[in-house]
Enzyme design. Structure first.
Site, mmCIF file in Angstrom:
data_model
loop_
_atom_site.group_PDB
_atom_site.id
_atom_site.type_symbol
_atom_site.label_atom_id
_atom_site.label_comp_id
_atom_site.label_asym_id
_atom_site.label_seq_id
_atom_site.Cartn_x
_atom_site.Cartn_y
_atom_site.Cartn_z
ATOM 1 C CE1 TYR A 1 -4.071 1.733 0.134
ATOM 2 C CE2 TYR A 1 -3.322 2.725 2.176
ATOM 3 C CZ TYR A 1 -4.233 2.658 1.148
ATOM 4 O OH TYR A 1 -5.293 3.514 1.128
ATOM 5 N NE ARG B 1 -0.650 5.417 1.559
ATOM 6 C CZ ARG B 1 -0.954 5.667 2.816
ATOM 7 N NH1 ARG B 1 -2.157 6.091 3.134
ATOM 8 N NH2 ARG B 1 -0.079 5.497 3.766
ATOM 9 C CB CYS C 1 -8.542 7.258 0.094
ATOM 10 S SG CYS C 1 -10.119 6.639 0.671
ATOM 11 C CG HIS C 2 -4.948 7.054 -1.799
ATOM 12 N ND1 HIS C 2 -6.146 6.544 -2.195
ATOM 13 C CD2 HIS C 2 -4.305 6.065 -1.166
ATOM 14 C CE1 HIS C 2 -6.221 5.279 -1.835
ATOM 15 N NE2 HIS C 2 -5.129 4.955 -1.208
ATOM 16 N N GLY C 3 -5.347 11.701 -0.488
ATOM 17 C CA GLY C 3 -5.012 13.118 -0.498
ATOM 18 C C GLY C 3 -5.110 13.837 -1.825
#
Lengths: 417, 170
Positions: A294, A298, B134-136
């Site tokens: 993960y 990201r 979630c991921h900005g």
């Protein structure tokens, strides 16, 4: 093995074995010669077999009470927890079982990397193992979706949306996966069907994994071939069987301690809130065993490349036998590799930690550096190390360092430490 | 000569058989694959009508369309001005606000982050629009991606004003 194939003694046994030579395989569980220097890191194969069987049994039992429907799934899990006899125990065993399964599989994988078990002639064992690991990830992910809590729902959303990164046909793929325009009941039922199927695929692959293992035999901590079976090996039964069982008991102590005293240790409180397609929890995280991947996903600011990097991080493991160019298997005789191995462990732990934190500021920077190092380790350090590293002298046989003080300089030094 | 001819005939039969076999297997497999696509009952929910008479300026409502959240936002003058002033060169996915909101006061967008499908939070983020937890990813007051991993702007679904108080989405 073929030099002393087992033949049944009883009349019925002989009759049966002539028609289906199944009993001939018995020797693989009894006098299969095993290197006598195996340490406790080698007991995780047996532990993993236990984990798989335990997950299958508890899973089949849970499926008798679970209902795979968006309106009923969450309630049916609570029904299992509150009403079904021992339902709480079976479900907690199954849910924590996945964490224990991954804990064991990571130890098993890193043990292979440390002692060079992935190298010739054991590449196929390693590749089958990586396929098993990949199917385990998919199985665990789909299992996590079944309780239909907030984390289940949004984990499913984020992970299936990875496919939307595929150019042109991305949206068609996601709609096909979902059976709709978003995650819903059709998604849940198919995940349930596959979550039930995949463990049996794993079981089949485990049989191939063991079959492939029994061709060259086990690697061992000093990573050299067995020279004289009579001196260097012990029969699998009772020596390894008893050792594996003892290790399993110790492993089970940890396992049941978590199940009894801290069953929600690895869970997320948000998963006790029923799935709501309108609200995303403020901070969604996958299960701990997927956090490093993960973090890699990201750390790349581009959607498609993030997905590619995540898949590549698993794929480099598949081709590891060819990336690690050193002829010496065990890290014991590779002073530099030994250090880089622990750097990798630290790197993966850092990645996992960053995967649990929000992707901003320093965290994001650290995650990016760790992602970069992960690939540098496999794609640059390992291939180069095989040529540059000055390895220590390897003993002549498994027995040598034990029985003869050893004429080998490096071994003598180690013995004095 | 005759031997060669025979071989050629055999080859043809083999090739024809394989081809037919592949076509047959393909035809048999297709229903097994296609059954996973959205079914008729899912497709049936293709449009939805929403009453917007109660929505005040600056307020936003969320409705479900095809089981996806859709944001219907009644923008303030300030928010409209902010969305229209932006230089298109600054945008990752350049789109004019005029093309996204037919009626500048009403912005209708699918409330699904174009990164990995989370629902962004309203009135958050560095551009005063939406922010995905979630991921900005940061979206502006026109729902356009400004910062973060999302590749494209929040999707504007097909919609029309049935009358001044009703929007039909889909």
């Amino acid at each position: 093995m073929s030099d002393h194939d087992y033949t049944p003694k009883s009349k019925f046994g002989k009759w049966f074995n002539d028609r289906l030579p199944l009993l001939t395989l018995r020797s693989h569980l009894t006098d299969y010669p095993t290197p006598k220097n195996l340490n406790y890191w080698w007991t995780f194969g047996g532990i993993l077999t236990f984990c798989l069987i335990a997950q299958i049994i508890t899973g089949i039992v849970l499926s008798m009470h679970y209902i795979a429907h968006a309106d009923l799934a969450f309630a049916s899990v609570e029904h299992i927890m509150r009403n079904v006899n021992y339902g709480w125990l079976i479900r907690y065993f199954h849910a924590n079982g996945s964490s224990m399964f991954f804990l064991a599989v990571y130890i098993h994988i890193f043990r292979s990397m440390y002692y060079g078990s992935h190298k010739s002639p054991r590449e196929v064992i390693w590749i089958i193992g990586m396929i098993i690991y990949f199917i385990m990830i998919m199985t665990a992910f789909m299992g996590y979706v079944l309780p239909w809590g907030q984390m289940s729902f949004w984990a499913a959303t984020v992970i299936t949306n990875l496919f939307s990164a595929v150019p042109l046909i991305g949206e068609s793929i996601t709609n096909w996966l979902w059976g709709g325009f978003a995650i819903g009941s059709p998604t849940l039922t198919r995940f349930y069907a596959l979550h039930y199927l995949f463990p049996f695929l794993i079981l089949g692959l485990v049989i191939l994994h063991i079959w492939a293992l029994h061709v060259p035999g086990n690697n061992n901590p000093i990573g050299i071939d067995v020279k004289q079976p009579s001196k260097d090996t012990v029969p699998f039964h009772p020596y390894i069987v008893i050792k594996d069982l003892f290790a399993l008991l110790v492993f089970l102590l940890l396992f049941v301690f978590i199940v009894f005293y801290s069953p929600n240790l690895f869970g997320h409180p948000d998963n006790y809130i029923e799935a709501n397609p309108l609200v995303t929890p403020t901070h969604i995280v996958p299960e701990w065993y997927l956090l490093p991947f993960y973090a890699i996903l990201r750390s790349i600011p581009d959607k498609l490349l993030g997905v590619v990097a995540m898949l590549a991080s698993i794929f480099v493991l598949v081709i590891l036998p060819w990336l690690d160019t050193s002829k010496v298997r065990s890290a014991i005789f590779r002073p530099l590799y030994k250090q880089f191995f622990w750097f990798l462990i630290a790197d993966v732990i850092i990645l996992g930690y960053m995967g649990a934190l929000p992707p901003e500021g320093t965290y994001l920077l650290v995650a990016r550096v760790a992602t970069g190092y992960y690939f540098v380790h496999f794609l640059i350090i390992l291939p180069v190390l095989g040529y540059k590293e000055k390895t220590l002298d390897v003993p002549l046989s498994i027995t040598e360092p034990v029985l003869e003080g050893s004429t080998n300089q490096s071994l003598g030094e180690r013995a004095n430490q | 000569m005759s031997d060669q001819k025979k071989t050629k005939r055999r080859d043809f039969i083999f090739t024809a058989s394989y081809t037919l076999g592949v076509v047959g297997v393909g035809a048999a497999v297709w229903p097994l694959i296609d059954q996973m696509n959205p079914d008729a009952s899912v497709k049936a929910h293709s449009s939805t009508e929403v009453n917007i008479s109660e929505v005040q300026p600056g307020q936003s409502i969320t409705v479900l369309w095809r089981s996806k959240p859709v944001f219907i936002k009644r923008r303030t003058e300030e928010e409209i001005a902010k969305a229209r002033q932006v230089d298109l060169k600054e945008l990752k996915d350049p789109e004019k606000d005029e093309d996204r909101a037919k009626n500048p006061e009403w912005l209708v967008i699918v409330g699904i982050c174009t990164h990995l499908g989370c629902v962004p939070l309203g009135n958050k983020g560095e551009y005063g629009g939406w922010f995905c937890p979630c991921h900005g990813s940061h979206y502006d007051t026109s729902g356009r991606i400004r910062k973060g991993p999302a590749p494209t702007n929040l999707e504007v679904p097909k919609y029309e004003f049935v009358d001044s108080n009703t929007i039909k989405i889909g």
